[in-house]
Design a protein around this motif. Structure first.
Motif, short mmCIF file in Angstrom:
data_model
loop_
_atom_site.label_atom_id
_atom_site.label_comp_id
_atom_site.label_asym_id
_atom_site.label_seq_id
_atom_site.Cartn_x
_atom_site.Cartn_y
_atom_site.Cartn_z
N ASN A 91 29.08 24.36 103.57
CA ASN A 91 28.53 23.18 102.93
C ASN A 91 28.19 23.58 101.50
OD1 ASN A 91 26.25 21.52 101.89
ND2 ASN A 91 26.55 20.44 103.81
N ILE A 92 29.00 23.15 100.58
CA ILE A 92 28.89 23.62 99.20
C ILE A 92 27.56 23.21 98.57
CG2 ILE A 92 30.09 21.63 98.14
CD1 ILE A 92 30.45 25.30 97.06
N LYS A 93 27.06 22.06 98.96
CA LYS A 93 25.80 21.58 98.37
C LYS A 93 24.65 22.52 98.78
CE LYS A 93 23.03 17.45 97.65
NZ LYS A 93 21.77 18.18 97.81
N GLU A 94 24.68 22.87 100.04
CA GLU A 94 23.66 23.77 100.56
C GLU A 94 23.70 25.11 99.82
OE1 GLU A 94 23.07 23.49 105.03
OE2 GLU A 94 23.66 25.59 104.78
N ILE A 95 24.93 25.61 99.62
CA ILE A 95 25.11 26.90 98.94
C ILE A 95 24.61 26.81 97.50
CG2 ILE A 95 26.84 28.56 98.12
CD1 ILE A 95 28.49 27.70 100.69
N ASP A 97 22.57 24.64 96.16
CA ASP A 97 21.11 24.44 96.12
C ASP A 97 20.39 25.78 96.30
OD1 ASP A 97 21.44 21.80 95.69
OD2 ASP A 97 21.00 21.16 97.75
N PHE A 98 20.90 26.57 97.24
CA PHE A 98 20.27 27.88 97.49
C PHE A 98 20.39 28.78 96.26
CE2 PHE A 98 20.71 32.35 98.73
CZ PHE A 98 19.51 32.55 99.40
N LEU A 99 21.61 28.79 95.68
CA LEU A 99 21.84 29.65 94.50
C LEU A 99 20.97 29.21 93.33
CD1 LEU A 99 25.71 30.07 94.75
CD2 LEU A 99 23.98 31.82 95.20
N GLU A 100 20.85 27.91 93.17
CA GLU A 100 20.02 27.38 92.07
C GLU A 100 18.57 27.83 92.28
OE1 GLU A 100 20.52 24.21 89.82
OE2 GLU A 100 22.70 24.45 89.80
N ALA A 101 18.14 27.80 93.53
CA ALA A 101 16.77 28.22 93.84
C ALA A 101 16.57 29.70 93.52
CB ALA A 101 16.49 27.95 95.31
N LYS A 102 17.67 30.42 93.56
CA LYS A 102 17.58 31.85 93.26
C LYS A 102 17.89 32.14 91.78
CE LYS A 102 16.54 33.27 97.37
NZ LYS A 102 15.23 33.88 97.65
N GLY A 103 17.99 31.11 91.00
CA GLY A 103 18.18 31.28 89.54
C GLY A 103 19.62 31.37 89.10
N ILE A 104 20.54 31.04 90.00
CA ILE A 104 21.97 31.09 89.62
C ILE A 104 22.45 29.66 89.38
CG2 ILE A 104 24.29 31.80 90.30
CD1 ILE A 104 22.80 33.81 92.24
N LYS A 105 22.76 29.40 88.13
CA LYS A 105 23.21 28.03 87.79
C LYS A 105 24.67 27.86 88.23
CE LYS A 105 19.52 26.72 85.36
NZ LYS A 105 18.59 27.46 86.24
N HIS A 107 27.15 26.67 86.73
CA HIS A 107 28.18 27.04 85.75
C HIS A 107 28.38 28.56 85.67
CE1 HIS A 107 25.34 28.41 82.66
NE2 HIS A 107 24.57 27.39 83.02
N GLN A 108 27.44 29.31 86.24
CA GLN A 108 27.57 30.78 86.21
C GLN A 108 28.53 31.27 87.29
OE1 GLN A 108 23.01 31.32 86.03
NE2 GLN A 108 23.84 33.31 85.49
N ILE A 109 28.78 30.42 88.27
CA ILE A 109 29.58 30.86 89.42
C ILE A 109 31.06 30.74 89.10
CG2 ILE A 109 30.02 30.54 91.88
CD1 ILE A 109 27.25 28.98 91.86
N SER A 110 31.74 31.87 89.10
CA SER A 110 33.18 31.84 88.81
C SER A 110 33.94 31.56 90.11
CB SER A 110 33.62 33.17 88.21
OG SER A 110 35.01 33.18 88.08
N LYS A 111 33.79 32.44 91.08
CA LYS A 111 34.49 32.25 92.35
C LYS A 111 33.57 32.54 93.52
CE LYS A 111 39.37 32.35 91.82
NZ LYS A 111 40.63 32.90 92.30
N ILE A 112 33.92 31.95 94.63
CA ILE A 112 33.14 32.19 95.85
C ILE A 112 34.06 32.89 96.86
CG2 ILE A 112 31.93 31.11 97.78
CD1 ILE A 112 31.19 28.83 95.88
N PHE A 113 33.59 34.06 97.34
CA PHE A 113 34.33 34.79 98.37
C PHE A 113 33.50 34.76 99.65
CE2 PHE A 113 35.65 36.52 94.30
CZ PHE A 113 37.02 36.55 94.42
#
Lengths: 316, 138
Positions: A91-95, A97-105, A107-113
């Protein structure tokens, strides 16, 4: 961050970050690659008789039918892993949201493995915070509570720098675009065909002038002196007035001659460069009106000129 | 960030590029049409001009007109030719005692040949008897 390493790969490669629920906040504006632990996805490995990835993607939702929560919206990812097909539902939204909560915007995410690709490297468990560990069991990256492992278990340190991951997804592809891919393809094809037709028509229109250009070139080849428009205009200026005037003189003379008969004879005719004058003698007054009306029909200026005479006068 | 946005709106971007391509192609077609319209009217006017110049020169500057002027010496008997002068593109001729048939014959020749009539004077001197004076050039 215990058990997690963020390392720069050589060249332009992004830092890799193993993401798990107990991770610390991330404090950087760098662009990074994300490796999701199974806490963020559901994984299934199936041996199927299909050849292509797109076929696997088509059946992905049905593969997960009994494994996912119905109220959530899932995205799917599939790749071929040896003789199996590896299916991921997330669930990309969940992911995000979690990353944003951890300070990862975002636009900072290049790829997801997915941590599944780490399976060959984690035969010995790696630590994910105080309570969980990540270990490959039957070649599947699995989250284990640490309490299931020995108290003095020697957790492996994993160096993400030296690990090449192949099956990454761009975050943008997880979000559905405003326009679906199928429609994008249809619209693009239609617009391209339309554009192609316009270009074809444009070229046809441009080529339609060719016969005229050839005709002009042929004329100019035969009359090279007339290639200049100024020369042509100067010649026309010289000859056109002559042509007009001389034709008019002849027209008037011809029209006057049509007024002549046995009862109406020419008395005199004077033609110069300014006017044409004719005097017509009539044998009796009865035919005067007849001749006048005939002259008017031919748009000649005619009037009575003394006894039994008519005068036609036309300026040039 | 911009790369992310581009990736996010990849489909829209593809459609946008396709739209720009289609609009450019349409503008190309319109400009081709305008170009052809302008060129065509210019070419046609040039062709018309050249043909007009050719016709006018052929008619009013023909080398054979000078020869044709000699006919005015032979149309009627010599005694009826009062004066005949032809030099450097100009003809001066006077006739007398012309009957209607002869008058018509001479007039017809003047009318059907591209002489520039400077002066033509016909006078009835007696019943069915005419005099004529003609000055023309070419």
């Amino acid at each position: 961050m215990k058990g997690i390493k963020i390392l720069n790969l050589m060249g332009n490669a992004n830092k890799k970050l193993l993401v798990h629920k107990n991770m610390s906040s991330f404090d950087s504006n760098e662009t990074i690659d994300i490796i999701l632990t199974p806490q963020f996805y559901t994984f299934l490995r199936e041996e199927l008789g299909i050849k292509f990835t797109y076929q696997a993607k088509q059946i992905a939702p049905s593969i997960f039918d009994d494994y996912l929560e119905e109220e959530k919206e899932y995205q799917y990812y599939v790749y071929k892993c040896n003789k199996y097909w590896c299916f991921f539902a997330y669930n990309i939204k969940e992911i995000v949201d979690f990353l944003e909560a951890k300070g990862i915007k975002q636009h900072q995410i290049s790829k997801i493995f997915f941590a599944q690709e780490l399976a060959p490297y984690i035969e010995n468990a790696i630590s994910l915070g105080d309570n969980f560990a990540l270990q490959a069991i039957d070649d599947i990256s699995t989250i284990l509570p640490k309490r299931l492992l020995e108290n003095n278990y020697n957790y492996k340190e994993i160096d993400l720098k030296n690990i090449t991951l192949k099956n990454g997804i761009a975050i943008s592809s997880s979000y559905s675009s405003l326009v679906p891919l199928k429609q994008t393809i249809s619209i693009t094809i239609l617009l391209s065909i339309l554009g192609g037709i316009f270009i074809f028509e444009g070229n046809t229109i441009k080529n339609s002038i060719k016969p005229d250009i050839d005709k002009l070139e042929l004329l100019l080849d035969k009359n090279p002196k007339l290639s200049s428009s100024r020369i042509r205009k100067s010649i026309l200026q010289q000859y056109k007035p002559i042509d007009t005037k001389e034709r008019k003189k002849r027209d008037i003379i011809e029209n006057i001659s049509k007024l002549l008969s046995a009862n109406s004879q020419l008395k005199s005719l004077i033609v110069d460069n300014k006017k044409v004058t004719a005097i017509i003698e009539v044998s009796n007054n009865n035919i005067v009106h007849q001749i006048i009306s005939k002259a008017h029909n031919k748009k000649l200026n005619i009037k009575k000129y003394g006894e039994k005479q008519l005068k036609v006068e036309e300026t040039l | 960030m911009s790369l992310m946005v581009l990736k996010r709106f990849k489909n829209e971007l593809i459609i946008l590029i396709a739209i720009i391509f289609t609009i450019s192609a349409f503008l190309y077609k319109i400009s081709a049409k305008n170009f052809v319209n302008n060129q065509k009217s210019e070419i046609i006017s040039s062709i018309t001009e050249i043909n007009q110049v050719k016709e006018l020169k052929k008619l009013w500057k023909s080398k054979s007109i000078s020869k044709k002027a000699n006919i005015f010496k032979t149309l009627v008997s010599k005694d009826k030719i009062k004066n005949f002068k032809k030099k450097s593109g100009k003809l001066i001729v006077s006739y007398q005692n012309l009957n209607i048939k002869e008058l018509n014959k001479i007039t017809k020749n003047i009318m059907n040949n591209p002489f520039q009539i400077e002066k033509l004077e016909i006078d009835k001197t007696a019943k069915e008897n005419y005099s004529m004076e003609l000055i023309c050039k070419w």
